[in-house]
Design an enzyme around this catalytic site. Structure first.
Site, PDB file in Angstrom:
ATOM      1  N   GLY A 183       0.927  -1.170  -0.059  1.00 50.19           N
ATOM      2  CA  GLY A 183       0.116   0.045   0.114  1.00 50.19           C
ATOM      3  C   GLY A 183       0.910   1.239  -0.013  1.00 50.19           C
ATOM      4  O   GLY A 183       2.023   1.452  -0.422  1.00 50.19           O
ATOM      5  N   ASP A 214      -8.146  -1.508   0.804  1.00 50.96           N
ATOM      6  CA  ASP A 214      -9.193  -0.239   1.052  1.00 50.96           C
ATOM      7  C   ASP A 214      -9.310   0.710  -0.308  1.00 50.96           C
ATOM      8  O   ASP A 214      -9.937   1.700  -0.037  1.00 50.96           O
ATOM      9  CB  ASP A 214      -8.405   0.528   2.073  1.00 50.96           C
ATOM     10  N   ARG A 259      -9.521   1.741   7.032  1.00 49.11           N
ATOM     11  CA  ARG A 259      -8.996   2.973   7.962  1.00 49.11           C
ATOM     12  C   ARG A 259      -9.166   4.084   8.045  1.00 49.11           C
ATOM     13  O   ARG A 259      -9.819   4.882   8.783  1.00 49.11           O
ATOM     14  CB  ARG A 259      -7.491   2.485   8.324  1.00 49.11           C
TER      15      ARG A 259
END
Length: 444
Positions: A183, A214, A259
């Site tokens: 990421g 995400d 998140r």
């Protein structure tokens, strides 16, 4: 993400030098039966492909923002016979990691003839000799079946390592190109390594592949693992709905990963439109008050005697007061558990209201991220890997492979990691969520 904060030159990928080696793909692609058009470095993909944007650019005479088109180049920087490649996976697990590893090995080995490929175990730790992790020789035989399983055969880890020490390891092992799969934190680390390599005058290509369920990497339409994540979450939401409807005033809460960006929660809710509330980090809400979440939930339960709530892990952090800020090994803030808070607050609220309610809480996050890639993600992983190979073999460095306007692109890592991609609460995705759930626009 404000596109106006960037300059045109920010979107140009760095190169190690002149390309003088004819690609082995040229002979196989330029025969009488197969004709393949190689991509040139000046071929680019527009950031905004609308007619309105095109007209503005024509009127102003300014070059519009664009990304370099990914794909095979006719001439290479590296000679495949003398090239050694390394692969590393970092951060949390994600569907598709093994697919990417497999595709990188197969593409390097069979398409380009790179026979010397190693896997770096346990993330960037594997580049720090103090941990004692040994490199893994990767061949087609080793990786041929790994796409059938979730996780990563190389293992992973979070946290920073000494940059100079990592580059020492790459140099000592005669590695010519490093493929980092991770990421935004991993990609940022990739670029810092690339800067140290440039400072030393070394010729090592650094290529990034965007791994995060995400889906929060800037200027990239979709990261691998995201589609498998919300596809896996959808039947869990179905079952949670069944659980809620099975009890009088039944309320099911499902916490999904996200998140700082709520793309999984929002998209899974659209895929399984029995969801009544979606709570995401981008849309702050309050629990109490006339327009608060609890009162809105009460109205829903009074009307239908059940409710299904989906919450992203980073939602509702404004509801927590006090306590120290805790960070994980990668420097990310560890959020408080919004799922457990909602479970307790909802139970207490309905008791205060004198209403019967059965509250069930489900957290499938770690099951979802350990799933094998679904067919669509598997195809996507293969394309990402092959385009990463094409770029690295041509000597491009400090880039991440993405897709924009349905075309694969090369994007300089600094622009991809400057900020996180988030849901636009005034955009089409969030409005679709509001229309599907029927929840109030604002719960404050």
């Amino acid at each position: 993400m404000d596109i106006n904060s960037f300059k045109i030159e920010d979107f140009y990928v760095e190169s190690l030098g002149e390309t003088k080696v004819e690609s082995p793909l040229y002979k196989s692609y330029s025969g009488t039966e197969i004709v393949k058009e190689f991509v040139k470095d000046d071929q680019r993909v527009l950031y905004d492909a609308s007619l309105e944007s095109f007209k503005k650019a024509m009127e102003s005479g300014n070059e519009p923002i664009s990304f370099e088109k990914a794909g095979p180049r006719k001439d290479l920087f590296f000679n495949p016979a003398n090239t050694k490649a390394a692969i590393v996976t970092c951060g949390g697990l994600c569907p598709g990691l093994n697919n990417v590893i497999r595709s990188l090995v197969m593409g390097l080995y069979y398409r380009y003839g790179v026979k010397n490929i190693v896997g770096i175990p346990y993330g960037y730790q594997g580049l720090n000799p103090e941990y004692g992790h040994k490199f893994i020789n990767l061949t087609p035989e080793v990786v041929k079946d790994i796409h059938l399983f979730g996780g990563s055969i190389l293992g992973s880890s979070r946290g920073r390592q000494d940059i100079s020490m990592m580059v020492d390891t790459l140099e000592r092992n005669n590695i010519n190109m490093l493929f980092t799969i991770g990421g935004d934190g991993t990609l940022a680390g990739n670029y810092v390594i690339a800067e140290e390599i440039e400072r030393r005058g070394l010729k090592i290509a650094l290529a990034g592949l965007p791994k995060t369920i995400d889906n929060d990497v800037n200027f990239i339409q979709k990261t691998f693992g995201f589609e498998t994540a919300f596809t896996t979450a959808a039947p869990i939401l179905r079952d949670a709905h069944n659980e809620a409807t099975g009890a009088y005033n039944g309320i099911a809460i499902v916490k999904l990963m996200g998140r700082d960006s709520g793309f999984i929660a929002a998209t899974a809710a659209l895929a399984m439109p029995d969801v009544n509330f979606v709570l995401v980090p981008e849309n702050e809400f309050e629990l109490k008050g006339e327009n608060g979440f609890l009162n809105s939930l009460k109205q829903r339960v009074m009307e239908r005697n059940h409710a299904l709530v989906v919450v992203a892990e980073g939602a509702g952090q404004n509801l927590f007061t006090g306590g120290d800020v805790v960070k994980d090994a990668s420097g990310n803030i560890k959020h408080k558990d919004i799922g457990l808070l909602l479970k307790d607050e909802i139970g207490a609220f309905f008791k205060e209201q004198g209403m019967e309610a059965t509250v069930k809480y489900i957290d499938p996050s770690y099951i979802i991220r350990s799933e094998p890639a679904n067919p669509s993600d598997s195809i996507f992983c293969t394309s990402l890997a092959m385009n990463a190979i094409h770029g690295a073999m041509a000597g491009k460095t400090g880039f991440v492979v993405g897709r924009w306007n349905n075309v694969f692109t090369y994007l300089p890592i600094p622009v991809a990691t400057k900020t996180r991609k988030k849901i636009d609460v005034n955009g089409e995705l969030w409005w679709s969520v509001l229309e599907s759930t029927g929840q109030p626009m604002n719960m404050k």
